[in-house]
Design a protein around this motif. Structure first.
Motif, PDB file in Angstrom:
ATOM      1  N   GLU A  84       0.837  -1.202   0.000  1.00 15.22           N
ATOM      2  CA  GLU A  84       0.000   0.000   0.000  1.00 15.22           C
ATOM      3  C   GLU A  84       0.867   1.246   0.000  1.00 15.22           C
ATOM      4  O   GLU A  84       0.544   2.262  -0.623  1.00 15.22           O
ATOM      5  CB  GLU A  84      -0.927  -0.014   1.211  1.00 15.22           C
ATOM      6  N   HIS A  85       1.981   1.178   0.712  1.00 14.57           N
ATOM      7  CA  HIS A  85       2.894   2.315   0.835  1.00 14.57           C
ATOM      8  C   HIS A  85       4.220   1.951   0.160  1.00 14.57           C
ATOM      9  O   HIS A  85       4.780   0.876   0.424  1.00 14.57           O
ATOM     10  CB  HIS A  85       3.136   2.656   2.307  1.00 14.57           C
ATOM     11  N   HIS A  86       4.741   2.858  -0.659  1.00 12.61           N
ATOM     12  CA  HIS A  86       5.937   2.489  -1.420  1.00 12.61           C
ATOM     13  C   HIS A  86       6.712   3.720  -1.864  1.00 12.61           C
ATOM     14  O   HIS A  86       6.185   4.830  -1.949  1.00 12.61           O
ATOM     15  CB  HIS A  86       5.554   1.646  -2.638  1.00 12.61           C
ATOM     16  N   LEU A  87       7.995   3.476  -2.179  1.00 16.93           N
ATOM     17  CA  LEU A  87       8.898   4.479  -2.736  1.00 16.93           C
ATOM     18  C   LEU A  87       9.770   3.816  -3.784  1.00 16.93           C
ATOM     19  O   LEU A  87      10.116   2.629  -3.656  1.00 16.93           O
ATOM     20  CB  LEU A  87       9.807   5.068  -1.644  1.00 16.93           C
ATOM     21  N   VAL A  88      10.144   4.580  -4.815  1.00 17.89           N
ATOM     22  CA  VAL A  88      11.113   4.117  -5.810  1.00 17.89           C
ATOM     23  C   VAL A  88      12.281   5.100  -5.772  1.00 17.89           C
ATOM     24  O   VAL A  88      12.097   6.304  -5.998  1.00 17.89           O
ATOM     25  CB  VAL A  88      10.503   4.055  -7.218  1.00 17.89           C
ATOM     26  N   ILE A  89      13.464   4.582  -5.480  1.00 17.80           N
ATOM     27  CA  ILE A  89      14.621   5.442  -5.221  1.00 17.80           C
ATOM     28  C   ILE A  89      15.813   4.973  -6.046  1.00 17.80           C
ATOM     29  O   ILE A  89      16.150   3.789  -6.063  1.00 17.80           O
ATOM     30  CB  ILE A  89      14.993   5.434  -3.728  1.00 17.80           C
ATOM     31  N   SER A  90      16.472   5.913  -6.710  1.00 15.41           N
ATOM     32  CA  SER A  90      17.684   5.643  -7.487  1.00 15.41           C
ATOM     33  C   SER A  90      18.889   6.231  -6.767  1.00 15.41           C
ATOM     34  O   SER A  90      18.838   7.344  -6.246  1.00 15.41           O
ATOM     35  CB  SER A  90      17.551   6.265  -8.886  1.00 15.41           C
ATOM     36  N   ALA A  91      19.993   5.488  -6.794  1.00 16.10           N
ATOM     37  CA  ALA A  91      21.223   5.927  -6.136  1.00 16.10           C
ATOM     38  C   ALA A  91      22.221   6.517  -7.121  1.00 16.10           C
ATOM     39  O   ALA A  91      23.431   6.382  -6.954  1.00 16.10           O
ATOM     40  CB  ALA A  91      21.854   4.776  -5.363  1.00 16.10           C
ATOM     41  N   GLY A  92      21.744   7.204  -8.146  1.00 16.10           N
ATOM     42  CA  GLY A  92      22.628   8.008  -8.981  1.00 16.10           C
ATOM     43  C   GLY A  92      23.089   7.351 -10.268  1.00 16.10           C
ATOM     44  O   GLY A  92      22.896   6.155 -10.505  1.00 16.10           O
TER      45      GLY A  92
END
Length: 571
Positions: A84-92
């Motif tokens: 239900e809760h999420h994030l998409v994160i890139s490290a560069g």
């Protein structure tokens, strides 16, 4: 530039990542309803919008075709739907050093793809600065100001920039730039849940402090790059004071698993990020990392119980994703459980494999990429010459490095050049001819996508010898490719090497003599840690490096592949 794992170690690492259960770290839960957050981590995408052609080894005897933005998008949708809760994160290194379909258009299509995928945050990497900080700001904020040699907005005249946030906690700007203390925001906070069950997740994004040694100095003029650990500790304290129950760091710096069987755990973990991790204050929950292109998931609590953070990296090029889950107790205000696993994003129709997703291509992403591929096709497929065999980039001496050095020497003979050097990190792909030895512009562009100009300078022999000795400064092995007629001798020094001697046309380099030397404009300003390159005199600016390669391939005659006999290793 980026360091790459050997094929054997990559296969070993991927096998461990896909065959080993998720790494987990947990503490007893408080008596409150927990909130689960799904975090999808990626790193070092480098504009790989289309599937990578080289197969990815998963385990011994098993390879898959992996990557491609359309397949990556579906994989992210699948993982996101589980929470239900999420994030998409890139490290560069989301952009630059990218294939023609993205790089030809200043990586605007990569930003467009990530907008459509729903990326939330991208920590700046060193390659984000390849075209200068002003172009990076334009890419982020939108607009069509021309700040490079290439035309912006060539396909999308209304290019509007990124819907996600770039984070740059340790990239400081002088007040005169008018952009605040940092070039982009350093942190962000996301709230999940409602009422008494709400939790806040703090995100910190930053690049490696050594970025100035990896990019052209003019492009980052006025910027300073602060110590990573000090930046993280200060930012984490601020986020915690503002109520963050969890802190996630996205940093463009990485680990380099040693060549040992335990590459999935932490016992064999080393590399620049290790020193940073050991200096972090307790309270960091997850570190999503990159830069080394190595895949790993490490429960750092097995090394230091006071720092039970998960440290992850998903290889490069969109071939893998890291599936991370945090469970937060709202009442206690802390993370009570966490786990992570790396998943290969295959684009083939192979059999089911543990740790391998085979998502269908998302049609809207495929159509968007195809729009840019069509625009690039005329340039990409144009024949530029023929080569007698495959030119590879790997090894202490590579045939491709020699070929590029030779092309640069040939292009600058008129400026008096006697020697040309090429840095291995500036060579981005192998050069594999088609039938009849034919090479296309798209192939050579992928090898050299940076648009560097060639510079010819005068150095003394003493400077030249010091330059060659510096290939191994600070424990690094950063061996330069050399042009025909030049030879260098190295000696084994434990697990590394040391410079012994060099000759030009069979004669030892004379410390008192002067020599005309060609290098690309990145090296010419001291890039890749070769500070001595900045000291040359009588500078003559030559053609763009890619133009020199194309001219050397000649268009008609078959160019012989250079031998790899210019470096001798003793001992």
């Amino acid at each position: 530039m980026i360091h790459k794992a050997s094929a054997a170690l990559l296969a070993l690492t991927l096998a461990a990542c896909t065959a080993t259960p998720p790494v987990s770290s947990s503490v007893p839960a408080a008596d409150a309803a927990p909130v689960t957050i799904g975090i999808i981590g990626l790193n070092d995408f480098h504009g790989n919008l289309e599937p990578i052609q080289r197969a990815l080894p998963v385990r011994e005897g098993v390879e898959v075709q992996a990557g491609g933005a359309a397949h990556l998008a579906t994989a992210i949708d699948t993982l996101r739907a589980r929470h239900e809760h999420h994030l998409v994160i890139s490290a560069g290194d989301l952009i630059s050093a990218s294939p023609l379909v993205s790089s030809l258009f200043l990586d605007e299509p990569t930003v467009g793809v990530m907008n459509r995928i729903g990326l939330d945050f991208n920590a700046v990497g060193n390659h984000e600065f390849d075209r200068g900080w002003r172009e990076l700001v334009r890419l982020s904020e939108g607009g069509c100001d021309k700040l490079t040699l290439r035309e912006p907005c060539a396909v999308e005249p209304d290019y509007a920039g990124a819907d996600f946030a770039f984070l740059a906690a340790n990239v400081r700007t002088p007040e005169a730039m008018g952009r605040g203390e940092t070039l982009f925001p350093g942190t962000a906070m996301r709230r999940f849940g409602t009422g008494e069950g709400a939790v806040d997740v703090g995100i910190i994004g930053l690049t490696l402090e050594g970025t100035p040694g990896l990019v052209t100095p003019e492009g980052i003029a006025g910027l300073t790059f602060a110590d990573e650990a000090e930046t993280i500790n200060a930012a984490a304290a601020d986020l915690t004071a503002k109520g963050a129950e969890a802190v996630v760091v996205a940093i463009h710096q990485g680990l380099a698993p040693d060549d040992q069987p335990d590459v999935f755990g932490c016992a064999a973990i080393s590399g620049p990020l290790r020193e940073i991790l050991d200096r972090l204050n307790p309270g960091i929950d997850v570190v999503i990392s990159g830069h080394t292109h190595r895949p790993y998931v490490c429960d750092y609590g097995t090394i230091d119980a006071a720092r039970p953070m998960l440290v992850t990296s998903a290889a490069w090029g969109g071939q893998m994703l890291t599936d991370i889950t945090l469970t937060i107790d709202p009442a206690a205000g802390r993370v009570i459980a966490k786990d992570a696993r790396n998943l290969v994003i295959a684009n083939d129709n192979g059999a089911a494999e543990e740790g391998v997703l085979r998502p269908a291509a998302r049609t809207d992403i495929a159509a968007y990429v195809a729009r840019y591929a069509d625009a690039a096709r005329d340039a990409e497929t144009r024949p530029v010459g023929r080569l007698s065999g495959p030119a590879r980039k790997e090894g202490i001496e590579s045939s491709l490095g020699n070929l590029i050095a030779d092309s640069q020497l040939a292009a600058t003979r008129g400026a008096g050049a006697q020697i040309a050097f090429m840095n291995s990190g500036g060579i981005r792909a192998d050069l594999i001819p088609a039938a009849g030895g034919v090479l296309s512009f798209g192939q050579i562009y992928t090898v050299q996508p940076f648009g560097n100009t060639l510079m010819t300078k005068t150095f003394t022999g003493a400077q030249l010898l010091a330059l060659l000795a510096s290939q191994f400064d600070d424990g690094r092995d950063n061996v330069l490719a050399v042009s025909q007629g030049f030879r260098q001798v190295l000696a084994r020094d434990g697990d590394s090497y040391r410079f012994v001697s060099a000759t030009l046309d069979g004669k030892p380099i004379d410390p008192a003599a002067t020599y005309r030397v060609t290098m690309n404009s990145f090296l010419a300003t001291g890039g890749d840690g070769f500070a001595i390159f900045a000291d040359g005199t009588d500078v003559v600016t030559g053609p763009v490096d890619l133009d020199a390669t194309e001219a050397y391939l000649d268009g008609e005659a078959m160019r012989p592949l250079p031998a790899t006999d210019r470096i001798t290793v003793t001992g």
